[in-house]
Design an enzyme around this catalytic site. Structure first.
Site, PDB file in Angstrom:
ATOM      1  N   ASP A   5      18.821 -38.953 -71.842  1.00 23.39           N
ATOM      2  CA  ASP A   5      19.207 -38.986 -70.420  1.00 23.39           C
ATOM      3  C   ASP A   5      18.050 -39.427 -69.514  1.00 23.39           C
ATOM      4  O   ASP A   5      17.656 -38.704 -68.584  1.00 23.39           O
ATOM      5  CB  ASP A   5      19.702 -37.611 -69.952  1.00 23.39           C
ATOM      6  CG  ASP A   5      20.927 -37.140 -70.699  1.00 23.39           C
ATOM      7  OD1 ASP A   5      21.726 -37.992 -71.117  1.00 23.39           O
ATOM      8  OD2 ASP A   5      21.082 -35.918 -70.874  1.00 23.39           O
ATOM      9  N   GLU A  63      31.221 -38.478 -68.816  1.00 24.41           N
ATOM     10  CA  GLU A  63      30.158 -37.723 -68.159  1.00 24.41           C
ATOM     11  C   GLU A  63      29.060 -38.671 -67.688  1.00 24.41           C
ATOM     12  O   GLU A  63      29.146 -39.892 -67.830  1.00 24.41           O
ATOM     13  CB  GLU A  63      29.577 -36.680 -69.113  1.00 24.41           C
ATOM     14  CG  GLU A  63      28.975 -37.261 -70.378  1.00 24.41           C
ATOM     15  CD  GLU A  63      28.537 -36.185 -71.364  1.00 24.41           C
ATOM     16  OE1 GLU A  63      28.745 -34.997 -71.106  1.00 24.41           O
ATOM     17  OE2 GLU A  63      27.977 -36.553 -72.412  1.00 24.41           O
TER      18      GLU A  63
END
Length: 318
Positions: A33, A197
């Site tokens: 991420d 997401e």
């Protein structure tokens, strides 16, 4: 010389069309991420999940990347499980301040919150934890409060935080940008496959592009998903920062829409956890983590990848 030059250009175009990551040197693994920003002095900062938000820096987007320490060495002040194992950073500059959004949660839980920290320099050791943004979730709500991403409505003082993971998809709420104002509303959802997401909103030309990750993100070394169900990067767009967002085929992003930007190809497996950044030298770039199948499938082996984006068709192509 002309022939050699033509071959070089052709090879570059072939590499570009395949969507393979551009060069990365130094510490390029363990970059789950990632969030990228370039300081005015030319230093690139990369923030990533784990290590209480690990900070790496480099003189160039290609590296060499060097570890500098945690953004929040004491963890988060948010009183939730997971406040010492922070996820999914997002970094933005507002005026002369830098804001770092992070997630406090545990895997598979809806008891989550999006926190925020502030710095004037981006350097490790300069971040002040401000606690919760007020974006929190629990099983009574239709969303999960992780993966926050800040977007400014161009030409205004309006800021929005886009967030969400699984449950009823991706949501949006107005922020100051340190605190939420008003109720969250849904901007993307797939009723047939809720595995979406990690939203990122990026303004280019007359459109706001909503990028998001879809599919199974993690644990590939233990339980690999069926082909086509692994992480991949999708996009929808809107002329308004608040939506509605549609994909290239005109499908609503709130009803399963999404156009593929980057997926598994050759030795790149499960790219996702993406962000988009307008580099002052290279222009728009897409960055993400991915598994290099030539190395291994473990979560700790995920590498930092990036590509330039071409928006000439009105849709992002890497």
């Amino acid at each position: 010389m002309v022939l050699i030059s033509s071959i070089f250009v052709a090879l570059n175009l072939l590499h570009f069309s395949r969507g393979l990551p551009e060069a990365c040197t130094g510490i390029c693994n363990n970059s789950h991420d990632p969030a990228i920003i370039r300081r005015a002095d030319g230093t690139y900062f990369r923030f990533s999940t784990g290590g209480r938000i690990a900070i790496h820096t480099a003189p160039n987007i290609t590296g060499p990347w060097t570890y500098r320490g945690p953004a929040l060495p004491g963890g988060s002040s948010i009183n939730l499980a997971g406040n010492q194992d922070l996820w999914a950073p997002d970094v933005a500059q507002v005026g002369n301040q830098y804001y770092l959004y992070y997630s406090v949660s545990t895997f598979g839980s809806q008891n989550s919150a999006i926190g925020i920290a502030r710095s004037t320099s981006l350097d490790a050791g300069t971040w002040t934890d401000l606690g919760s943004t007020g974006v929190v979730s629990n099983p009574s709500l239709p969303y999960n409060a992780i993966d926050g991403n800040l977007i400014n409505e161009e030409g205004t003082s309006n800021y929005f935080l886009t967030f969400g993971s699984f449950w009823n998809g991706i949501h949006r709420v107005r922020v100051t940008p340190t605190q939420k104002h008003g109720d969250a509303y849904q901007v993307a959802f797939d009723p047939r496959d809720p595995a979406i997401e990690g939203p990122t909103v990026f303004k280019n030309g007359g459109f706001y592009y909503l990028f998001f990750s879809k599919g199974s993100c993690c644990g590939y070394d233990k339980n690999r998903p069926a082909a086509g169900k692994e992480y991949r990067i999708m996009v929808c767009r809107s002329t308004s920062p608040v939506g509605p967002f549609i994909d290239r085929d005109g499908r609503s992003c709130r009803n399963g829409g999404g156009t593929l930007v980057l997926g598994t190809n050759q030795w790149v497996y499960g790219p996702g956890g993406q962000g988009v950044y307008r580099d002052p030298v290279l222009g728009p770039i897409l960055y993400y983590h991915y598994v290099d199948t030539r190395i291994g499938f473990g979560d700790g082996q995920k590498k930092f990848g990036w590509n330039r984006i071409n928006f000439s068709s009105g849709w992002p192509v890497v």
